[in-house]
Design a protein around this motif. Structure first.
Motif, PDB file in Angstrom:
ATOM      1  N   ALA A 187       0.835  -1.196   0.000  1.00  0.00           N
ATOM      2  CA  ALA A 187       0.000   0.000   0.000  1.00  0.00           C
ATOM      3  C   ALA A 187       0.870   1.246   0.000  1.00  0.00           C
ATOM      4  O   ALA A 187       0.500   2.287  -0.541  1.00  0.00           O
ATOM      5  N   CYS A 188       2.061   1.147   0.618  1.00  0.00           N
ATOM      6  CA  CYS A 188       2.980   2.290   0.670  1.00  0.00           C
ATOM      7  C   CYS A 188       4.257   2.033  -0.120  1.00  0.00           C
ATOM      8  O   CYS A 188       4.766   2.908  -0.800  1.00  0.00           O
ATOM      9  N   HIS A 189       4.791   0.823   0.005  1.00  0.00           N
ATOM     10  CA  HIS A 189       6.063   0.490  -0.633  1.00  0.00           C
ATOM     11  C   HIS A 189       5.803   0.016  -2.057  1.00  0.00           C
ATOM     12  O   HIS A 189       5.253  -1.076  -2.261  1.00  0.00           O
ATOM     13  N   LYS A 190       6.164   0.818  -3.023  1.00  0.00           N
ATOM     14  CA  LYS A 190       5.851   0.534  -4.428  1.00  0.00           C
ATOM     15  C   LYS A 190       7.021  -0.099  -5.173  1.00  0.00           C
ATOM     16  O   LYS A 190       6.889  -0.453  -6.346  1.00  0.00           O
ATOM     17  N   SER A 191       8.145  -0.205  -4.532  1.00  0.00           N
ATOM     18  CA  SER A 191       9.328  -0.770  -5.193  1.00  0.00           C
ATOM     19  C   SER A 191       9.793  -1.994  -4.431  1.00  0.00           C
ATOM     20  O   SER A 191       9.764  -2.018  -3.202  1.00  0.00           O
ATOM     21  N   THR A 192      10.205  -3.002  -5.146  1.00  0.00           N
ATOM     22  CA  THR A 192      10.742  -4.209  -4.514  1.00  0.00           C
ATOM     23  C   THR A 192      12.262  -4.138  -4.376  1.00  0.00           C
ATOM     24  O   THR A 192      12.886  -5.059  -3.858  1.00  0.00           O
ATOM     25  N   SER A 193      12.852  -3.051  -4.859  1.00  0.00           N
ATOM     26  CA  SER A 193      14.309  -2.938  -4.782  1.00  0.00           C
ATOM     27  C   SER A 193      14.762  -2.088  -3.593  1.00  0.00           C
ATOM     28  O   SER A 193      15.921  -2.143  -3.205  1.00  0.00           O
ATOM     29  N   ASP A 194      13.835  -1.309  -3.005  1.00  0.00           N
ATOM     30  CA  ASP A 194      14.244  -0.384  -1.940  1.00  0.00           C
ATOM     31  C   ASP A 194      13.030  -0.039  -1.094  1.00  0.00           C
ATOM     32  O   ASP A 194      11.963   0.276  -1.633  1.00  0.00           O
ATOM     33  N   TRP A 195      13.184  -0.125   0.273  1.00  0.00           N
ATOM     34  CA  TRP A 195      12.064   0.235   1.163  1.00  0.00           C
ATOM     35  C   TRP A 195      11.858   1.753   1.200  1.00  0.00           C
ATOM     36  O   TRP A 195      10.752   2.234   1.434  1.00  0.00           O
ATOM     37  N   SER A 196      12.957   2.481   0.929  1.00  0.00           N
ATOM     38  CA  SER A 196      12.913   3.912   1.204  1.00  0.00           C
ATOM     39  C   SER A 196      11.978   4.669   0.270  1.00  0.00           C
ATOM     40  O   SER A 196      11.654   5.812   0.523  1.00  0.00           O
ATOM     41  N   ALA A 197      11.582   4.081  -0.793  1.00  0.00           N
ATOM     42  CA  ALA A 197      10.710   4.795  -1.735  1.00  0.00           C
ATOM     43  C   ALA A 197       9.242   4.691  -1.337  1.00  0.00           C
ATOM     44  O   ALA A 197       8.357   4.993  -2.136  1.00  0.00           O
ATOM     45  N   ALA A 198       8.982   4.232  -0.116  1.00  0.00           N
ATOM     46  CA  ALA A 198       7.600   4.025   0.310  1.00  0.00           C
ATOM     47  C   ALA A 198       6.886   5.355   0.532  1.00  0.00           C
ATOM     48  O   ALA A 198       7.478   6.331   0.982  1.00  0.00           O
ATOM     49  N   LYS A 199       5.638   5.344   0.190  1.00  0.00           N
ATOM     50  CA  LYS A 199       4.826   6.535   0.406  1.00  0.00           C
ATOM     51  C   LYS A 199       3.483   6.120   0.981  1.00  0.00           C
ATOM     52  O   LYS A 199       2.853   5.173   0.493  1.00  0.00           O
ATOM     53  N   ILE A 200       3.070   6.917   2.015  1.00  0.00           N
ATOM     54  CA  ILE A 200       1.752   6.665   2.607  1.00  0.00           C
ATOM     55  C   ILE A 200       0.691   7.209   1.663  1.00  0.00           C
ATOM     56  O   ILE A 200       0.880   8.237   1.008  1.00  0.00           O
ATOM     57  N   ASP A 201      -0.419   6.552   1.640  1.00  0.00           N
ATOM     58  CA  ASP A 201      -1.521   7.011   0.797  1.00  0.00           C
ATOM     59  C   ASP A 201      -2.184   8.213   1.476  1.00  0.00           C
ATOM     60  O   ASP A 201      -2.877   8.080   2.487  1.00  0.00           O
ATOM     61  N   HIS A 202      -1.897   9.356   0.920  1.00  0.00           N
ATOM     62  CA  HIS A 202      -2.445  10.605   1.479  1.00  0.00           C
ATOM     63  C   HIS A 202      -3.767  10.999   0.823  1.00  0.00           C
ATOM     64  O   HIS A 202      -4.226  12.132   0.981  1.00  0.00           O
ATOM     65  N   ALA A 203      -4.367  10.092   0.087  1.00  0.00           N
ATOM     66  CA  ALA A 203      -5.530  10.453  -0.751  1.00  0.00           C
ATOM     67  C   ALA A 203      -6.666  11.059   0.061  1.00  0.00           C
ATOM     68  O   ALA A 203      -7.416  11.912  -0.430  1.00  0.00           O
ATOM     69  N   THR A 204      -6.782  10.635   1.308  1.00  0.00           N
ATOM     70  CA  THR A 204      -7.918  11.133   2.110  1.00  0.00           C
ATOM     71  C   THR A 204      -7.565  12.379   2.917  1.00  0.00           C
ATOM     72  O   THR A 204      -8.406  12.921   3.635  1.00  0.00           O
ATOM     73  N   PHE A 205      -6.308  12.828   2.833  1.00  0.00           N
ATOM     74  CA  PHE A 205      -5.886  13.984   3.620  1.00  0.00           C
ATOM     75  C   PHE A 205      -6.429  15.271   2.985  1.00  0.00           C
ATOM     76  O   PHE A 205      -6.495  15.400   1.757  1.00  0.00           O
ATOM     77  N   THR A 206      -6.806  16.221   3.821  1.00  0.00           N
ATOM     78  CA  THR A 206      -7.384  17.489   3.341  1.00  0.00           C
ATOM     79  C   THR A 206      -6.669  18.644   4.044  1.00  0.00           C
ATOM     80  O   THR A 206      -5.736  18.440   4.831  1.00  0.00           O
TER      81      THR A 206
END
Length: 978
Positions: A307-326
């Motif tokens: 859901a956050c980690h989009k790469s299998t080569s590196d954990w650091s590229a993870a991003k939280i889903d901010h879609a609901t943030f206002t």
């Protein structure tokens, strides 16, 4: 008791036994101790009846040895088990009890001790009863010496083959298959067809030398490494459970484990398999090195890594889903530099503004800051101090407004009024009132505040405003030339000091005033037109190249000044067309010169052409030696008097420098002209085929394109139309030299066995056409019959469908004239209705598939052919009757009988019904001529003597009164004797 007494008593008992029933005799002997005879009855002997050994009641001489009773054919062997024919060979001295006991023949134990001189296989060959033969196994195949492996005679076990001679070519598994010899165990790694010796030695199974090079292992790891074949280990308990992942197809270990066969590590799953989901299946912390999620608040409750980690080569590229943030979300609650990235030290001062005012939930950059997120008026310097990039401060080339006395600027937007999107345009003079101190900014270092020009008129000037009266435009500072006239001495100012003067390259103008050519508005363009002074005979004063744009002689101008005796004082000696253009200029039209041509005509001084780059001009330096006119190059001729065979004629006679070969000249390659031509005239030539290599080159000239070299005439055979015939030149066939085309032999020179009719039409002599005969009518393919190119007579005729077997057309040609007819030894047949193919059913040979058709000769007698005169076909010919044929002359009028009188079929002579032709016997056709004993005629004739029934009076023939019919009364006439 003496033996004699014992025998007497035993005899008495046996006599009683013979006189009484057998049971009684046996009962009488029940108490008799046979041991006392010296031969104890044991085993099967104790059960034997007395008379089976004591035959006829005879006791004396009863043998005690085994062989006398147990050898076939002896008196005592009746009803006994005898030594079989396939018993192992024994000597007379060897008794049966050496191996057998009286309990039975079964269970015999052979003592091998003392058996020498013969190999085991002499008995153990499958032919000797009880002697085990070698098994039908690969380990025994071809073995004839048992004792090479079997060292004990008490047991077959313990045998070991000698492996010392075995090599990699030995098929170990042929024996080590678990049957003949120990084979691979159930836990042996799958080795396919690999030989045992690939990994094992003949000294022992272990240790093996397996190192993964003995077979193809790529993509095969799991075949062994599944835990079933130790020591090939399978997946450990902490191996990632890739097999539980949907859509992940990993067929073998080396899909991930790529470091070789020495170690499982390193292995990279994500580098080898494409998977973007199901991370938590492996990343639980239980399957090292697949790390689990950190024990942090941001990971609390999270179960789906991807859901956050989009790469299998590196954990650091993870991003939280901010879609609901206002905008109501307090970004800083996480982005505080602890839980998540916070504002860095160079972030612009934003006070309490929420991150989302400028940044999106997708990325920090680019931000959407546009100066509308807070109060910016009069606040620029709060950020644009250079401490908060990308909010830039004043750069080093910013005007130093702060140094100006009386100028009060409190913030950037005092001058930069174009908005917050760009610094430019910014107008200092429109924002600030200042009329002096110009040189503080206008030094050239603070663009766009321009500095003073680097001109003489500005040299030493430090006070701009002394000339420039406006801050809006520099153009207002100019000297007023409006009152200047031709009387004004321009040079008094324009002397190169006070103002621009004449440059060093200005044309020499003497004392002429500038205004003669220039205006007071601008120096260029000038109005000079050669009328402002005397120019006749003065061109070179200016046109020396030193005073552009008055051009001087360019590098390609003819070097007339180098010519002896040529006096040219000025340009207009040759250039006479005025001042508008240098051309046209005529040197030879202006100056008289008849030599030194090469001084100018080098090609470097156009339009004075140089000598052509041709052989005819090579080495020539004196043009006038050939060219006698300065008005025209034509009319020059070369002197050929000194030319020899070493002269390369074509270097000049190439059609360009001088006349070359015309289009119809024979191709001669690099052959020099002088080989055939003279230096006086081209014709006649002396060509005689010796001047060039002509072997296999005829067609190069003799194509018809180069007369008088003639090409193929209209009646030449059209060999070029033949498929597969590669004739590249005339002398492939024409081999008699160059004086004549004939003789020429095509077939002796070219291998061709088909397409004869292309040439043999009669139109291309000497290739003859087909004869005007019936056999050739309609034939278009010569080679269907003529099989040789050297002779027409080698013929195998190909019959058309119209002349196929069965059409009855053979004798149209096979009449002895058009084609071979019947030979002298042919059976006589009636010409006309009888056709060749009635009997001859093959057209490949007269003697092939010949089946005599007797229906076509039914009108003829058999003897007209079957008389011995027509046997040219051997056993298939018209055979005559054999020498032992019955003599038909013995029959009544037999000499006039034909074969068919008895032989009823034409397929076989054996189809016979004897025709006696009403012979009566006794001279009216003799019976005895054939049926008398001693005759040997063919057929199933019954033969008897004339006296077989009575001797007196003797009969004169078989058929007579009282004997056989027809004259007698016995039998059926001509069918049965009795």
């Amino acid at each position: 008791m003496k033996a004699v007494d014992i025998l007497k008593r035993l005899a008495a008992v046996l006599l009683l036994a013979l006189a009484a029933p057998a049971a009684f005799a046996q009962a009488a002997l029940r108490d008799f101790d046979h041991v006392k005879t010296g031969f104890a009855l044991t085993g099967q002997h104790a059960k034997a009846r007395c008379e089976s050994c004591h035959i006829g009641g005879v006791f004396k001489g009863t043998p005690r040895d085994c062989a006398s009773c147990h050898t076939a054919g002896t008196t005592w062997s009746r009803a006994n088990v005898v030594k079989p024919q396939n018993h192992l060979a024994t000597t007379i001295q060897q008794d049966c009890d050496a191996c057998h006991t009286t309990q039975g023949y079964g269970g015999a134990r052979f003592n091998h001790q003392g058996i020498t001189g013969q190999g085991c296989a002499s008995c153990h060959n499958g032919s000797v009863l009880g002697a085990t033969a070698r098994p039908n196994t690969a380990v025994h195949a071809g073995q004839t010496v048992c004792e090479k492996c079997h060292k004990s005679t008490s047991s077959w076990g313990g045998a070991k083959p000698d492996h010392s001679s075995f090599g990699s070519a030995t098929n170990c598994a042929s024996c080590h298959n678990g049957s003949s010899a120990s084979g691979k165990s159930a836990t042996h790694i799958p080795a396919g067809t690999a030989n045992c010796s690939t990994c094992h030695s003949t000294n022992g199974w272990k240790p093996s030398s397996f190192n993964h090079t003995q077979g193809t292992v790529t993509g095969q790891c799991a075949s062994c490494h599944n835990g079933a074949f130790p020591p090939a280990d399978g997946r450990g308990p902490t191996h990632i459970p890739y097999q539980t992942l949907a859509g992940v197809s990993i067929s073998n270990c080396d899909s991930c484990h790529k470091a070789g066969y020495k170690s499982w590590t390193p292995a990279k799953f994500h580098a080898s398999a494409s998977v973007t989901g199901q991370c938590a299946s492996c990343h639980t912390g239980g399957f090292a090195p697949a790390v689990g999620k950190p024990n942090t608040s941001i990971h609390a409750g999270a179960t789906t890594c991807e859901a956050c980690h989009k790469s299998t080569s590196d954990w650091s590229a993870a991003k939280i889903d901010h879609a609901t943030f206002t905008s109501a979300t307090n970004c800083a609650s996480c982005h505080n530099g602890g839980a998540a990235t916070g504002k860095n030290a160079t972030h612009i001062p934003s006070g309490a503004s929420n991150c989302i005012n400028c940044h999106t939930t997708k990325t920090w950059k680019p931000s959407s800051f546009n100066h509308s997120q807070g109060t910016m008026a009069g606040q620029c310097a709060s950020c644009h101090s250079g401490a908060f990039p990308p909010a830039d401060g004043r750069n080093p080339t910013h005007i130093p407004y702060q140094t100006l006395a009386g100028v009060a600027i409190t913030n950037c937007d005092s001058c930069h009024k174009a908005g917050t999107t760009a610094w430019t345009p910014a107008r200092f003079h429109t924002s600030v009132s200042v009329s002096n101190q110009c040189a503080s900014c206008h030094t050239g270092n603070y663009a766009p505040a321009v500095g003073k020009p680097n001109t003489t008129i500005h040299a030493g000037v430090t006070n701009c405003e002394s000339c420039h009266k406006s801050t809006s435009d520099w153009g207002g500072a100019k000297v007023d030339h409006a009152t200047f006239t031709s009387a004004t001495n321009c040079a008094s100012c324009h002397n190169g000091s006070a103002a621009t003067g004449k440059g060093a390259t200005h044309i020499p103008s003497g004392a002429s005033n500038c205004i003669n050519c220039h205006t007071t508005k601008t120096w260029k363009p000038s109005s000079f037109n050669h009328s402002q002074g005397t120019v006749a005979g003065q061109c070179a004063s200016c046109h020396s190249g030193a005073f552009p744009p008055a051009d001087g002689r360019n590098p390609t101008h003819i070097p007339y000044q180098t010519l002896a005796g040529v006096v040219i004082t000025n340009c207009d000696s040759c250039h006479k067309a005025g001042y508008a253009a240098w051309t046209p200029a005529r040197f030879h039209g202006s100056v008289s010169v008849s030599n030194q041509c090469a001084g100018c005509h080098t090609g470097s001084y156009p339009p004075a052409v140089g000598k052509p780059n041709t052989t005819i001009h090579a080495g020539v330096t004196n043009c006038e030696s050939c060219h006698k006119s300065t008005s025209d190059w034509g009319g020059a001729k070369v002197d050929h008097a000194t030319f020899t065979s070493a002269t390369n004629c074509s270097s000049c006679h190439n059609g360009s420098a001088a006349t070359g070969k015309n289009a119809s000249h024979v191709p001669v390659g690099a052959v020099n002209c002088i080989n055939c031509h003279t230096t006086r005239a081209w014709k006649p030539s002396s060509f005689n085929h010796t001047q060039v290599v002509v072997a296999s080159q005829c067609a190069s000239c003799h194509s018809g394109a180069y007369p008088p070299a003639d090409g193929r005439n209209p009646t030449h055979i059209p060999y070029q139309t033949l498929t597969g015939v590669a004739i590249v030149n005339c002398d492939s066939c024409h081999k008699s030299g160059y004086t004549a085309w004939t003789p020429a032999r095509f077939h002796a020179s070219v291998s061709v066995s088909t397409q004869c009719a292309a040439c043999h039409t009669g139109s291309y002599p000497p290739a003859v056409g087909k004869p005007a005969t019936a056999v050739h009518t309609g034939v278009t393919v010569c080679e269907s019959c003529h099989k040789s190119a050297s002779s027409w007579s080698n013929v195998v005729f190909a019959h058309s469908a119209a002349n196929a077997v069965g059409t009855g057309t053979c004798d149209n040609c096979h009449n002895g004239t058009a084609a071979r007819g019947k030979q002298a030894g042919h059976i006589p047949v009636t010409t006309g209705p009888t056709k060749c193919d009635n009997c001859h059913r093959s057209q490949s040979s007269w003697s092939t598939s010949v089946t005599m058709n007797h229906t076509v000769v039914s009108a003829s007698t058999c003897k007209s052919c079957h008389n011995g005169s027509y046997v040219s076909q051997g056993n298939q010919g018209a055979l005559a009757k054999p020498a032992n044929h019955i003599p038909e002359t013995q029959l009544l009028n037999g000499g006039a009988m034909d074969c068919k009188a008895c032989h009823t079929g034409t397929s076989s002579w054996t189809s016979i019904t004897m025709n006696h032709n009403n012979s009566l016997g006794g001279g009216a056709g003799w019976c005895k001529g054939c049926h008398l004993s001693g005759t040997a005629y063919a057929g199933g004739l019954e033969r008897k003597s004339l006296t077989h029934e009575r001797k007196t009076p003797p009969a004169i023939d078989c058929s007579e009164s009282g004997c056989h019919r027809p004259l007698g009364n016995k039998g059926v006439t001509y069918r049965e004797w009795d």
